[in-house]
Design an enzyme around this catalytic site. Sequence first.
Site, mmCIF file in Angstrom:
data_model
loop_
_atom_site.group_PDB
_atom_site.id
_atom_site.type_symbol
_atom_site.label_atom_id
_atom_site.label_comp_id
_atom_site.label_asym_id
_atom_site.label_seq_id
_atom_site.Cartn_x
_atom_site.Cartn_y
_atom_site.Cartn_z
ATOM 1 C CD GLN A 121 -28.141 -22.620 -49.141
ATOM 2 O OE1 GLN A 121 -28.633 -21.551 -49.472
ATOM 3 N NE2 GLN A 121 -26.844 -22.809 -49.079
ATOM 4 N N GLY A 122 -31.662 -25.624 -46.953
ATOM 5 C CA GLY A 122 -32.071 -25.464 -45.554
ATOM 6 C C GLY A 122 -30.856 -25.348 -44.659
ATOM 7 C CB SER A 124 -30.387 -19.482 -42.713
ATOM 8 O OG SER A 124 -29.431 -19.135 -43.663
ATOM 9 C CB SER A 156 -34.554 -19.235 -51.931
ATOM 10 O OG SER A 156 -33.896 -18.205 -51.239
ATOM 11 C CD GLU A 239 -25.297 -20.169 -51.421
ATOM 12 O OE1 GLU A 239 -24.923 -20.900 -50.478
ATOM 13 O OE2 GLU A 239 -26.345 -19.493 -51.374
HETATM 14 C C1 LIG Z 1 -32.707 -13.129 -50.507
HETATM 15 C C2 LIG Z 1 -32.183 -14.139 -49.525
HETATM 16 C C3 LIG Z 1 -32.271 -15.484 -49.830
HETATM 17 C C4 LIG Z 1 -31.789 -16.425 -48.918
HETATM 18 N N1 LIG Z 1 -31.945 -17.748 -49.229
HETATM 19 C C5 LIG Z 1 -31.529 -18.676 -48.330
HETATM 20 C C6 LIG Z 1 -31.761 -20.070 -48.586
HETATM 21 O O1 LIG Z 1 -32.318 -20.450 -49.617
HETATM 22 N N2 LIG Z 1 -31.367 -20.958 -47.666
HETATM 23 C C7 LIG Z 1 -30.740 -20.584 -46.512
HETATM 24 O O2 LIG Z 1 -30.372 -21.457 -45.728
HETATM 25 N N3 LIG Z 1 -30.525 -19.272 -46.216
HETATM 26 C C8 LIG Z 1 -30.912 -18.322 -47.101
HETATM 27 N N4 LIG Z 1 -30.721 -16.983 -46.820
HETATM 28 C C9 LIG Z 1 -30.168 -16.616 -45.507
HETATM 29 C C10 LIG Z 1 -28.783 -16.000 -45.533
HETATM 30 O O3 LIG Z 1 -27.817 -16.978 -45.816
HETATM 31 C C11 LIG Z 1 -28.572 -15.333 -44.156
HETATM 32 O O4 LIG Z 1 -29.485 -14.241 -44.086
HETATM 33 C C12 LIG Z 1 -27.159 -14.834 -43.951
HETATM 34 O O5 LIG Z 1 -26.284 -15.921 -43.833
HETATM 35 C C13 LIG Z 1 -27.030 -13.922 -42.707
HETATM 36 O O6 LIG Z 1 -27.524 -14.550 -41.572
HETATM 37 P P1 LIG Z 1 -28.609 -13.816 -40.629
HETATM 38 O O7 LIG Z 1 -29.711 -13.314 -41.507
HETATM 39 O O8 LIG Z 1 -28.962 -14.781 -39.530
HETATM 40 O O9 LIG Z 1 -27.865 -12.534 -40.030
HETATM 41 P P2 LIG Z 1 -26.954 -12.490 -38.720
HETATM 42 O O10 LIG Z 1 -26.048 -13.644 -38.698
HETATM 43 O O11 LIG Z 1 -27.865 -12.259 -37.535
HETATM 44 O O12 LIG Z 1 -26.104 -11.182 -38.974
HETATM 45 C C14 LIG Z 1 -26.596 -9.857 -38.673
HETATM 46 C C15 LIG Z 1 -25.459 -8.858 -38.982
HETATM 47 O O13 LIG Z 1 -24.323 -9.112 -38.125
HETATM 48 C C16 LIG Z 1 -23.160 -9.293 -38.924
HETATM 49 N N5 LIG Z 1 -22.279 -10.302 -38.318
HETATM 50 C C17 LIG Z 1 -22.668 -11.474 -37.754
HETATM 51 N N6 LIG Z 1 -21.583 -12.172 -37.342
HETATM 52 C C18 LIG Z 1 -20.487 -11.422 -37.667
HETATM 53 C C19 LIG Z 1 -19.078 -11.602 -37.507
HETATM 54 N N7 LIG Z 1 -18.564 -12.687 -36.941
HETATM 55 N N8 LIG Z 1 -18.241 -10.642 -37.977
HETATM 56 C C20 LIG Z 1 -18.751 -9.509 -38.567
HETATM 57 N N9 LIG Z 1 -20.073 -9.281 -38.718
HETATM 58 C C21 LIG Z 1 -20.933 -10.226 -38.290
HETATM 59 C C22 LIG Z 1 -23.668 -9.786 -40.260
HETATM 60 O O14 LIG Z 1 -22.748 -9.543 -41.290
HETATM 61 C C23 LIG Z 1 -24.943 -8.978 -40.421
HETATM 62 O O15 LIG Z 1 -24.681 -7.680 -40.903
HETATM 63 C C24 LIG Z 1 -31.189 -16.014 -47.702
HETATM 64 C C25 LIG Z 1 -31.086 -14.653 -47.383
HETATM 65 C C26 LIG Z 1 -31.581 -13.711 -48.292
HETATM 66 C C27 LIG Z 1 -31.460 -12.257 -47.911
#
Ligand SMILES: Cc1cc2nc3c(=O)[nH]c(=O)nc-3n(C[C@H](O)[C@H](O)[C@H](O)COP(=O)(O)OP(=O)(O)OC[C@H]3O[C@@H](n4cnc5c(N)ncnc54)[C@H](O)[C@@H]3O)c2cc1C
Length: 377
Positions: A121-122, A124, A156, A239
């Site tokens: 899944q691409g 993020s 992932s 998902e």
């Molecule tokens: C184990 C694992 C597997 C993953 N696998 C995949 C994958 O296969 N493909 C893929 O595309 N992605 C994947 N991800 C990514 C995952 O979807 C993102 O980490 C997630 O969506 C959060 O985005 P971010 O890490 O950019 O955090 P950010 O968006 O930077 O958020 C940081 C913090 O701010 C908070 N925050 C941000 N905006 C708001 C808001 N509007 N209101 C309240 N709080 C807010 C968040 O809740 C968080 O606590 C994976 C992540 C993990 C941990």
Amino acid sequence: MDLTYTAEEEAFRTRLRDWLAASLPTLPPAPSPDDWPGRRAYDTAWQRMLYDAGYGEVHWDAAPTRRLIFLEETERAGAPYVGANFVGLLHAGPTIAAEGTAEQRQRWLPPILRGDEIWCQGFSEPDAGSDLASLRTKAVRDGDSYIVTGSKIWTSHAEVADWCELLVRTGPGTPKHRGISWLAMPMDAPGITVRPLRTLAGSAEFAEVFLDEVRVPVANRIGEENDGWRVTMVTLSFERGTAFVGEVVACRRTLGELAAAARGNSRWDDPALRRRLGRLHAEFGALWRLIQWNVSESQATGGVPGVGGSVFKLRYSHARQELYEAAADVLGPDSLDLSRAWTPERLSSLSYTIAAGTSQIQQNIIAERILGLPKGP
Ligand SMILES: Cc1cc2nc3c(=O)[nH]c(=O)nc-3n(C[C@H](O)[C@H](O)[C@H](O)COP(=O)(O)OP(=O)(O)OC[C@H]3O[C@@H](n4cnc5c(N)ncnc54)[C@H](O)[C@@H]3O)c2cc1C
């Protein structure tokens, strides 16, 4: 709503139980957790066995209760779960089934069901996680191809995937939710670099993916150009709504093992710990009922789960985290020893409330789209 299984469904359970008893001993030994090519081979071989026995489509079954029975029985028998097939079977495939053309369904669904091709899944990007619609990876039309440039993160299984469900910006200058498209990108196309990332638990299960003028056929777009946000909501509803249901069954088993471990050491004498385990038992029981309800509901509404999936995702990811916190309490310092059972899971559990959308984002969705509260600032 009647949540008891019919005689026909119970007959399905018996057949499946017999098949599992005969088939599981023929599976090769499981590879080590960090052997990704080995895990891919093992997980796809298992999917192939299910397919050959007529259970390949069980996650997409027209009778969703079969899926629940399947999960109960495979967990009881100690069978492997979907593993590397997670994205393909549980959200890319269902999205293509719901949104793809007949040709696209024919191209991609049978190989997913046979275990021939796996997906990643691409979605993020470094600056587009929770605020997914801010993604910047761009796709520019060149004849019957898109030329894709940008980068993805936390992908992932990227190292072993054949296909990627990729979100790209095709409408620069349009409002951010309107200029996105959903593409099926072949992971062996020239211009793709995959750089593994190591987690706290030591596993390289996800990666950064760099895209340098990668050519993707326009025919690989699922849905209309610039309508990818709507298609993405379908993917995310699978998902969050149904993809993690198997994990709830696994958590119930782990909880039983944890209670047994506590009985074997002095922690069982602590009434607070026993209450904690009892509360978790009730919580996972309630989550299983919620799944049964979600699965039946999504069936009634054409097979795509609704925003209620966010309620499940929120509660499930916290309960699973609490389970491993309780495990740390039962095991004491051993819970930090990576060679011991549960430790890698305990460390991974920190990510449950982030992966597939953070808890804060699920709370926003529940507040705005289920409870009808005003949008946050
Ligand atoms: C184990 C694992 C597997 C993953 N696998 C995949 C994958 O296969 N493909 C893929 O595309 N992605 C994947 N991800 C990514 C995952 O979807 C993102 O980490 C997630 O969506 C959060 O985005 P971010 O890490 O950019 O955090 P950010 O968006 O930077 O958020 C940081 C913090 O701010 C908070 N925050 C941000 N905006 C708001 C808001 N509007 N209101 C309240 N709080 C807010 C968040 O809740 C968080 O606590 C994976 C992540 C993990 C941990």
